[in-house]
Structure formats: C-alpha cells, structure tokens
Design an enzyme around this catalytic site. Structure first.
Site, PDB file in Angstrom:
ATOM      1  N   LYS A   9       0.799  -1.596   0.201  1.00 54.89           N
ATOM      2  CA  LYS A   9      -0.121  -0.306  -0.269  1.00 54.89           C
ATOM      3  C   LYS A   9       0.839   0.945   0.143  1.00 54.89           C
ATOM      4  CE  LYS A   9      -4.740  -1.349   1.295  1.00 54.89           C
ATOM      5  NZ  LYS A   9      -5.510  -1.308   2.392  1.00 54.89           N
ATOM      6  N   LYS A  42     -11.680  -3.576  -7.531  1.00 54.61           N
ATOM      7  CA  LYS A  42     -12.094  -2.055  -7.413  1.00 54.61           C
ATOM      8  C   LYS A  42     -11.000  -1.006  -8.058  1.00 54.61           C
ATOM      9  CE  LYS A  42     -13.693  -1.775  -3.860  1.00 54.61           C
ATOM     10  NZ  LYS A  42     -14.633  -1.665  -2.845  1.00 54.61           N
ATOM     11  N   LYS A  95      -8.209 -10.827 -11.390  1.00 55.42           N
ATOM     12  CA  LYS A  95      -9.489 -11.037 -10.235  1.00 55.42           C
ATOM     13  C   LYS A  95     -10.134  -9.574  -9.596  1.00 55.42           C
ATOM     14  CE  LYS A  95      -8.590  -8.552  -4.849  1.00 55.42           C
ATOM     15  NZ  LYS A  95      -7.550  -9.324  -4.415  1.00 55.42           N
TER      16      LYS A  95
END
Ligand code: AMP
Ligand code: TRP
Length: 335
Positions: free
Chosen positions: A109, A199, A196
């Site tokens: 992240k 979003k 996959k």
C-alpha cells in the site's frame, strides 16, 4: 458459542467478488457462531480518501450488508466504538516498529499509485493499521476471524501482541484468535479474466451486487472467453470464470452439467453459457435488490438500529479497555 469477528472497509460499492469471496460466508456463519461484523472507518482514513463521501459509503455498505442477509444486531461501525482506537494506542506499545515495517500489506500500500500519487504522503496510520486491526479482534476476545489468506500476517501479528501483553501482565488475559479460512469462489474480472475482480482495476472490471440488470447482461455478454493463455486441454481463465459464477450463484445443477458436457464435447455455444450466467446472477440478486429498496425507503430506521447495535457492542469493548488499563497501570474513567 464461539465468537466470530470480521471487518470491512467502507470503500465503495460491494461487487460480486466481495460478495462471493467474503460476505456470503459472513451471512452463513451467523447460524453457527455469535458474529460481530464491523465497518472499519478508522482504517479507511489511513489512505487518501474523500472526506465528503466516507460517511455515505459507510451507510451504503451497511445497507448492502443488511440487504444480502447480515443481521443488523451483528453490525457495528468502528468509529461508534472509539475504544478500538484507544486499545490500538495501547497495542502500539506492545508491538515492535520493525515488525510493522515488515508487513506485506504496508509495503504494497505504501508503494501504491494511490499513495505515491498523493505527494508521496505515507501516513503513520498506514503503518499502524494492523495494530488497530489487532484491537478490533482482541477487544471482543474473538475466537475466529474469517479473512482471506492475505490477512494471515495481520492475524499472526495480532497473536504476537496478545502474547506479549499476556506475558507482560503475567496472565492469560487475551484469547489467541485463529483465522477462519473458508474455501470461497475467487471471481475474476470478466473484461480481463487473468486478474481478479477488483475496484482498483476500474469500473469495467467489476459487477456490483446492486447493478442494473441491463448492465450485468451486457457485461457478461462481452465477457472475454479466450485469452489465448490456456494450456492444452485446460479451460481458459474466462470460461473457467463463467463456470465459477454459474456454480457460485447456485444455478440449477442439471443446467451446469449440460453446459459442462457441451464444453467437453466441443458443442458449447458461449452465448448460451453467458445467458445462463446472466440469468443466474440476475435471479440471485433480485431478492437482495428488493430488500435494499425497502431499506433505502426508511434509512432513518436502519441508521437508528445500527447506532443501537453499536452501542450494545460497545459495552463489551469498554469492559475490555477498562480491564486492560487496570492491568497496565493506567487510570480508569469513572462514570
Ligand atoms: P446521518 O444521517 O447520521 O448520517 O447524519 C446527517 C448529517 O449530520 C451528516 O450528513 C452530517 O453532516 C451530520 N453528522 C452526522 N454525524 C456526524 C458526526 N459524527 N460529526 C459531524 N457531523 C455529523
Ligand atoms: N484488514 C482487513 C482487510 O483489509 C480489514 C480489517 C480491519 C479486519 N480490521 C479487521 C478484518 C479485523 C478482520 C478483523 O480486509
């Protein structure tokens, strides 16, 4: 009865990947365990986010969860139980800085576009994220935590914190929680079945649970079936994904078998398979949509319910925090 706890961030609409991969399992677990599910908005502010939308996303997610079958009494909003943050602070002091920097989710992240595109600002909250997660779990002395494999490291850290705390105070105070891994379908993007459904990949890669029927049908109709990557004799990712969706929606078993037979005999028409997939998704989602419409018609009622359930759940959190403060020499607030 054993206690199950899991949490989800309010980061936008729920898609089929979220539903089949996690939320459906949450719904099913409710008949076997005492379940608590949190909307973790304190976690949502660790990354750049839209202040104007956060509260709306939180309520929307609550509505989505209730519409698909989560009992309102089992839901709470993290910021309505501020003791999570207080216990999180205490846990910062029972967790090493080095271990936090080694968390793969932090490494990923902190290097993501979302963060780097934002003035390279990496908040300390992002580093402390798993400490707050440990507080979410331990504050309720949860036994089982249904999560995906990607959360394994965070669960391990949670147990480390619990152990360090227990050995510091010389008492088996915290229960060491276990991850609960349930085999759930992995749903891929229909636009690019090599990745996959997510979003972050963009709008065309997701099908939302509360999507318009026409858009669902259009998206399935244009699903990529041949990516040219399948090994000889193996289904391509795209076809495999369509069968996965068909099975996940609990379409009629004889219909699934018919499509499989057609596939293996080479007589399959992908347009037929796609139509069955669309029908199955649309049928499955119809009662969810109906329920969501009813909930949306009286938002006040649902919000009051969730504030009430959060207040009930908070009692347990306050009890734990008071005991913890007592055990480590801090002052307890007198009511
Ligand atoms: P609600 O219906 O509970 O979401 O609240 C309606 C409006 O009240 C929101 O759109 C906010 O402007 C305001 N509001 C609700 N909760 C808070 C809060 N904790 N702090 C500040 N403003 C709030
Ligand atoms: N980190 C989890 C995720 O990214 C969300 C989460 C926060 C969580 N607190 C939790 C999950 C406590 C389980 C238990 O999905």
């Amino acid at each position: 009865m054993k206690t199950v706890l899991s949490c989800i961030q309010p980061t936008g609409e729920m898609h089929l990947g979220n539903y089949f991969g996690a939320v459906k399992n949450w719904v099913d677990l409710q008949s076997e365990y005492k379940c608590m599910y949190g909307i973790v908005d304190y976690h949502a502010i660790t990354m750049p986010y839209d202040i104007k939308k956060l509260r709306e996303h939180t309520w929307d997610l609550i509505m989505d969860l209730v519409a698909v079958g989560i009992t309102p009494e089992n839901l709470f909003i993290q910021s309505l139980v501020p003791e999570h943050a207080e216990l999180g602070w205490i846990f910062n002091c029972f967790c090493s800085y080095g271990q936090l920097t080694r968390m793969t989710q932090f490494k990923d992240k902190s290097q993501s576009e979302n963060v780097l595109g934002n003035d390279q600002f990496i908040s300390a909250g992002l580093l402390g994220y798993p400490v707050l997660q440990a507080a979410d779990i331990l504050i309720y002395k949860a036994d089982k935590v249904p999560v995906g494999k990607d959360q394994e490291q965070h669960l391990e850290l949670t147990r480390n914190i619990a152990q360090r705390f227990n050995s510091t105070v010389g008492k088996e105070y915290f229960v060491l929680p276990d991850a609960l891994y349930t085999a759930t379908p992995k749903i891929r993007s229909t636009a690019d079945p090599t990745r996959k459904m997510s979003k972050s990949a963009g709008r065309k890669h997701i099908i939302n649970v509360f999507e318009e029927e026409q858009r669902i049908r259009k998206q399935i109709r244009s699903a990529v079936t041949d990516t040219g990557t399948a090994e000889e004799g193996k289904m391509s990712d795209g076809i495999d994904n369509l069968f996965e969706l068909l099975k996940a929606t609990k379409a009629d078993a004889s219909l699934i078998k018919q499509h499989e037979d057609d596939y293996y005999s080479g007589t399959i028409k992908y347009s037929d398979l796609k139509e069955s997939v669309s029908d199955a998704i649309v049928d499955m989602l119809a009662p969810f949509k109906e329920r969501r419409k009813e909930l949306a018609a009286d938002k006040r009622k649902l919000k009051d319910q969730i504030r009430a359930s959060s207040a009930v759940i908070r009692k347990k959190a306050q009890e734990t925090v008071n005991e913890v403060k007592d055990l480590i020499g801090l002052m307890k607030v007198k009511n």
